[in-house]
Design a protein around this motif. Sequence first.
Motif, PDB file in Angstrom:
ATOM      1  N   LEU A  20      16.428  86.546   5.159  1.00  0.00           N
ATOM      2  CA  LEU A  20      15.547  85.431   5.496  1.00  0.00           C
ATOM      3  C   LEU A  20      15.898  84.167   4.716  1.00  0.00           C
ATOM      4  O   LEU A  20      15.864  83.071   5.265  1.00  0.00           O
ATOM      5  N   ALA A  21      16.228  84.319   3.454  1.00  0.00           N
ATOM      6  CA  ALA A  21      16.488  83.147   2.618  1.00  0.00           C
ATOM      7  C   ALA A  21      17.940  82.690   2.675  1.00  0.00           C
ATOM      8  O   ALA A  21      18.224  81.511   2.424  1.00  0.00           O
ATOM      9  N   GLY A  22      18.846  83.593   3.004  1.00  0.00           N
ATOM     10  CA  GLY A  22      20.274  83.272   2.964  1.00  0.00           C
ATOM     11  C   GLY A  22      20.709  82.095   3.808  1.00  0.00           C
ATOM     12  O   GLY A  22      21.344  81.168   3.285  1.00  0.00           O
ATOM     13  N   PRO A  23      20.401  82.090   5.106  1.00  0.00           N
ATOM     14  CA  PRO A  23      20.882  80.964   5.930  1.00  0.00           C
ATOM     15  C   PRO A  23      20.324  79.608   5.491  1.00  0.00           C
ATOM     16  O   PRO A  23      21.049  78.611   5.482  1.00  0.00           O
ATOM     17  N   VAL A  24      19.075  79.586   5.082  1.00  0.00           N
ATOM     18  CA  VAL A  24      18.459  78.324   4.664  1.00  0.00           C
ATOM     19  C   VAL A  24      19.087  77.839   3.363  1.00  0.00           C
ATOM     20  O   VAL A  24      19.463  76.655   3.242  1.00  0.00           O
ATOM     21  N   LEU A  25      19.228  78.724   2.390  1.00  0.00           N
ATOM     22  CA  LEU A  25      19.812  78.329   1.111  1.00  0.00           C
ATOM     23  C   LEU A  25      21.288  77.969   1.249  1.00  0.00           C
ATOM     24  O   LEU A  25      21.765  77.037   0.599  1.00  0.00           O
ATOM     25  N   LEU A  26      22.003  78.694   2.082  1.00  0.00           N
ATOM     26  CA  LEU A  26      23.413  78.402   2.291  1.00  0.00           C
ATOM     27  C   LEU A  26      23.623  77.040   2.941  1.00  0.00           C
ATOM     28  O   LEU A  26      24.519  76.280   2.545  1.00  0.00           O
ATOM     29  N   SER A  27      22.779  76.700   3.912  1.00  0.00           N
ATOM     30  CA  SER A  27      22.904  75.376   4.544  1.00  0.00           C
ATOM     31  C   SER A  27      22.565  74.265   3.563  1.00  0.00           C
ATOM     32  O   SER A  27      23.227  73.222   3.554  1.00  0.00           O
ATOM     33  N   ALA A  28      21.553  74.462   2.722  1.00  0.00           N
ATOM     34  CA  ALA A  28      21.215  73.456   1.713  1.00  0.00           C
ATOM     35  C   ALA A  28      22.344  73.311   0.698  1.00  0.00           C
ATOM     36  O   ALA A  28      22.668  72.195   0.267  1.00  0.00           O
ATOM     37  N   LEU A  29      22.970  74.419   0.323  1.00  0.00           N
ATOM     38  CA  LEU A  29      24.074  74.380  -0.620  1.00  0.00           C
ATOM     39  C   LEU A  29      25.271  73.635  -0.056  1.00  0.00           C
ATOM     40  O   LEU A  29      25.851  72.761  -0.722  1.00  0.00           O
ATOM     41  N   ILE A  30      25.641  73.949   1.167  1.00  0.00           N
ATOM     42  CA  ILE A  30      26.801  73.290   1.787  1.00  0.00           C
ATOM     43  C   ILE A  30      26.529  71.804   2.001  1.00  0.00           C
ATOM     44  O   ILE A  30      27.389  70.962   1.731  1.00  0.00           O
ATOM     45  N   THR A  31      25.333  71.471   2.454  1.00  0.00           N
ATOM     46  CA  THR A  31      24.985  70.066   2.657  1.00  0.00           C
ATOM     47  C   THR A  31      25.000  69.305   1.342  1.00  0.00           C
ATOM     48  O   THR A  31      25.523  68.186   1.260  1.00  0.00           O
ATOM     49  N   GLY A  32      24.437  69.897   0.294  1.00  0.00           N
ATOM     50  CA  GLY A  32      24.452  69.252  -1.017  1.00  0.00           C
ATOM     51  C   GLY A  32      25.851  69.052  -1.549  1.00  0.00           C
ATOM     52  O   GLY A  32      26.159  68.020  -2.152  1.00  0.00           O
ATOM     53  N   LEU A  33      26.718  70.036  -1.317  1.00  0.00           N
ATOM     54  CA  LEU A  33      28.102  69.914  -1.757  1.00  0.00           C
ATOM     55  C   LEU A  33      28.825  68.788  -1.024  1.00  0.00           C
ATOM     56  O   LEU A  33      29.541  67.984  -1.643  1.00  0.00           O
ATOM     57  N   LEU A  34      28.628  68.710   0.292  1.00  0.00           N
ATOM     58  CA  LEU A  34      29.281  67.643   1.068  1.00  0.00           C
ATOM     59  C   LEU A  34      28.769  66.264   0.657  1.00  0.00           C
ATOM     60  O   LEU A  34      29.554  65.306   0.537  1.00  0.00           O
ATOM     61  N   ILE A  35      27.473  66.145   0.442  1.00  0.00           N
ATOM     62  CA  ILE A  35      26.914  64.854   0.015  1.00  0.00           C
ATOM     63  C   ILE A  35      27.413  64.495  -1.386  1.00  0.00           C
ATOM     64  O   ILE A  35      27.711  63.325  -1.664  1.00  0.00           O
ATOM     65  N   SER A  36      27.531  65.473  -2.262  1.00  0.00           N
ATOM     66  CA  SER A  36      28.055  65.206  -3.611  1.00  0.00           C
ATOM     67  C   SER A  36      29.502  64.733  -3.559  1.00  0.00           C
ATOM     68  O   SER A  36      29.883  63.826  -4.309  1.00  0.00           O
ATOM     69  N   LEU A  37      30.303  65.353  -2.687  1.00  0.00           N
ATOM     70  CA  LEU A  37      31.684  64.883  -2.535  1.00  0.00           C
ATOM     71  C   LEU A  37      31.722  63.458  -2.002  1.00  0.00           C
ATOM     72  O   LEU A  37      32.538  62.633  -2.454  1.00  0.00           O
TER      73      LEU A  37
END
Length: 89
Positions: A20-37
Amino acid sequence: MAPEEVMNLSYQGMRVALFLAGPVLLSALITGLLISLFQAATQINEMTLTFIPKVLAIFAVLVLAGPWLLQVITTFTRKLFTEIPLIAA
């Protein structure tokens, strides 16, 4: 209730929580990484820049994966409720 049953039930609960938590947390992680780059490349250091894309990404994941997530939690809950008499005995 045997210790094996308790461990099996807790394993299933943790697995459902991860699903339940994996897809939501993974999308937030990837989005945060792309925005940080993007911020590192352009040297824009705005803290609010990461908020809106993360919210939109999480919303998109919930819309796309929502039926599957609902099916996972519903299946687990039904299985748990049907096994309550077997667990209590």
